[in-house]
Design a protein around this motif. Structure first.
Motif, PDB file in Angstrom:
ATOM      1  N   MET A  53      -9.640  75.890  58.771  1.00  0.00           N
ATOM      2  CA  MET A  53      -8.815  74.682  58.702  1.00  0.00           C
ATOM      3  C   MET A  53      -9.681  73.441  58.583  1.00  0.00           C
ATOM      4  N   LEU A  54     -10.755  73.397  59.345  1.00  0.00           N
ATOM      5  CA  LEU A  54     -11.628  72.218  59.308  1.00  0.00           C
ATOM      6  C   LEU A  54     -12.210  72.039  57.906  1.00  0.00           C
ATOM      7  N   ARG A  55     -12.506  73.181  57.255  1.00  0.00           N
ATOM      8  CA  ARG A  55     -13.089  73.110  55.909  1.00  0.00           C
ATOM      9  C   ARG A  55     -12.115  72.456  54.931  1.00  0.00           C
ATOM     10  N   TYR A  56     -10.825  72.633  55.174  1.00  0.00           N
ATOM     11  CA  TYR A  56      -9.825  72.096  54.245  1.00  0.00           C
ATOM     12  C   TYR A  56      -9.249  70.752  54.700  1.00  0.00           C
ATOM     13  N   SER A  57      -9.862  70.158  55.726  1.00  0.00           N
ATOM     14  CA  SER A  57      -9.316  68.895  56.228  1.00  0.00           C
ATOM     15  C   SER A  57      -9.645  67.761  55.257  1.00  0.00           C
ATOM     16  N   ALA A  58      -8.850  66.685  55.349  1.00  0.00           N
ATOM     17  CA  ALA A  58      -9.049  65.563  54.433  1.00  0.00           C
ATOM     18  C   ALA A  58      -9.316  64.287  55.233  1.00  0.00           C
ATOM     19  N   GLY A  59      -9.242  63.168  54.534  1.00  0.00           N
ATOM     20  CA  GLY A  59      -9.544  61.877  55.157  1.00  0.00           C
ATOM     21  C   GLY A  59      -8.672  61.591  56.363  1.00  0.00           C
ATOM     22  N   SER A  60      -7.414  62.029  56.313  1.00  0.00           N
ATOM     23  CA  SER A  60      -6.509  61.720  57.421  1.00  0.00           C
ATOM     24  C   SER A  60      -7.016  62.352  58.714  1.00  0.00           C
ATOM     25  N   PHE A  61      -7.507  63.577  58.620  1.00  0.00           N
ATOM     26  CA  PHE A  61      -8.014  64.274  59.797  1.00  0.00           C
ATOM     27  C   PHE A  61      -9.270  63.557  60.322  1.00  0.00           C
ATOM     28  N   ARG A  62     -10.091  63.172  59.370  1.00  0.00           N
ATOM     29  CA  ARG A  62     -11.326  62.481  59.739  1.00  0.00           C
ATOM     30  C   ARG A  62     -11.028  61.147  60.442  1.00  0.00           C
ATOM     31  N   ASP A  63     -10.076  60.386  59.885  1.00  0.00           N
ATOM     32  CA  ASP A  63      -9.701  59.089  60.483  1.00  0.00           C
ATOM     33  C   ASP A  63      -9.154  59.297  61.894  1.00  0.00           C
ATOM     34  N   PHE A  64      -8.254  60.276  62.026  1.00  0.00           N
ATOM     35  CA  PHE A  64      -7.577  60.462  63.310  1.00  0.00           C
ATOM     36  C   PHE A  64      -8.537  60.931  64.402  1.00  0.00           C
ATOM     37  N   THR A  65      -9.579  61.687  64.009  1.00  0.00           N
ATOM     38  CA  THR A  65     -10.422  62.318  65.034  1.00  0.00           C
ATOM     39  C   THR A  65     -11.774  61.631  65.227  1.00  0.00           C
ATOM     40  N   ARG A  66     -12.039  60.550  64.490  1.00  0.00           N
ATOM     41  CA  ARG A  66     -13.347  59.882  64.588  1.00  0.00           C
ATOM     42  C   ARG A  66     -13.738  59.623  66.034  1.00  0.00           C
ATOM     43  N   ILE A  67     -12.785  59.130  66.831  1.00  0.00           N
ATOM     44  CA  ILE A  67     -13.122  58.695  68.184  1.00  0.00           C
ATOM     45  C   ILE A  67     -13.351  59.864  69.147  1.00  0.00           C
TER      46      ILE A  67
END
Ligand code: NAP
Length: 298
Positions: free
Chosen positions: A210-224
């Motif tokens: 799942m992490l391999r297929y994640s996109a910008g939205s996942f990255r934005d939401f989980t940065r912190i």
């Protein structure tokens, strides 16, 4: 000019404050203090501090400004240890992300709150930590909230305010309980949610894929969620009443949302998503205005 600044906890925030004040020639001498010699040696080598002491009472002796920049859970023992050395005329402040627990820690440690105490919180930071990550411009254009107490001496408040203004920050004042409610909603609970999302997903069987297929939205939401776990453990526990109040509201909202999804209630979802989108757009415009006025966001 601050004659002798003592920074207890020379990490991201303490180190950045020292660097900023040195860059502005606003401090004559910086004394570092902490629990790890290697950290303090590194701070010395980087020129962030001029000397250090491991003993807290010794480090604060003759300081006209003392800044405590350790995780919230370490505040009380630090306050306790400085009792013998702190000059009555010294201004004492901290950078903790929640304020009620700092005020309580000071009350426990000192008995009566010292008149030099002016709690504070720079609303600026990063997911990185440690003195290596410190930079002189961390606070430029950011807000610093001071939460003076009825016991706080006006001169000390003014000195702490001037110190932060020198770093390029915009200083505001707030009641400490109100600070904790506001920050629970805008910072503390969002961190809890980001940590929870990642922790929940990583427990799933297919999490790697799942992490391999994640996109910008996942990255934005989980940065912190890359932030320091010790710091966030201490913030959640230190500000638990306000965090729990927001979390209860959040849980109710999530339950309403789950029901609407389960029921296929598109109208209800449109109401919630539409309202949230409008709020986000309003927030974006507010941030834009602040940037134009030279005020950054966290
Ligand atoms: P940091 O980079 O990890 O720095 C913390 C410093 O405190 C390190 O030098 C650490 O030294 C020292 N320290 C840790 N535990 C200690 C203890 N028990 N006794 C003495 N020294 C101790 O953390 P930070 O991000 O600067 O955060 C410091 C404070 O700023 C926290 O209260 C946090 O709530 C607040 N704050 C953080 C941010 C942010 O975004 N990071 C923003 C605003 C406010 P060693 O671990 O090397 O011993």
């Amino acid at each position: 000019v601050i004659e002798r600044l003592c920074i207890i906890g020379v990490g991201l925030i303490g180190g950045s404050l020292a660097r900023a004040l040195k860059d502005q020639h606003a401090v004559a001498q910086v004394v570092g203090c902490g629990r790890t010699v290697a950290t303090l040696e590194r701070a010395l080598a980087l020129g962030v501090i001029d000397r250090y002491a491991l003993d807290v009472a010794e480090a604060v002796t003759d300081a006209d400004m003392v800044v405590v920049a350790v995780p919230l859970g370490a505040m009380e023992p630090i306050f306790r240890q400085m009792r013998g050395g702190l000059a009555p005329s010294a201004a004492l402040t901290d950078v903790g992300s929640a304020k009620t627990s700092v005020v309580e820690a000071a009350r426990q440690a000192f008995g009566a709150l010292p008149s030099g105490l002016v709690p504070g919180h720079p609303i600026a930071g990063a997911e990185t930590s440690g003195v290596e990550a410190s930079v002189p411009d961390l606070f430029v254009g950011h807000r610093v909230v001071l939460t003076p107490l009825p016991e706080s001496d006006a001169v000390a408040v003014e000195r702490v305010r001037r110190m932060w203004q020198t770093t390029g920050a915009q200083v505001a004042e707030m009641d400490y309980q109100h600070h904790d409610e506001v920050l629970a909603a805008t910072s503390h609970v969002p961190h809890v949610l980001a940590y929870n999302l990642l922790d929940t997903l990583c427990a799933l069987d297919a999490s790697h894929e799942m992490l391999r297929y994640s996109a910008g939205s996942f990255r934005d939401f989980t940065r912190i969620a890359a932030s320091d776990p010790t710091m966030w453990r201490d913030i959640c526990i230190g500000n638990r009443a306000a965090v729990m109040a927001v979390l209860r509201r959040y849980t109710e909202g999530l339950e309403r949302l789950s029901e609407a999804i389960a029921d296929g209630d598109g109208e209800h979802l449109m109401q919630i998503f539409g309202r949230a989108k409008r709020t986000r757009e309003h927030y974006e415009r507010m941030m834009q205005d602040q940037t134009e006025q030279g005020l950054g966001s966290e």
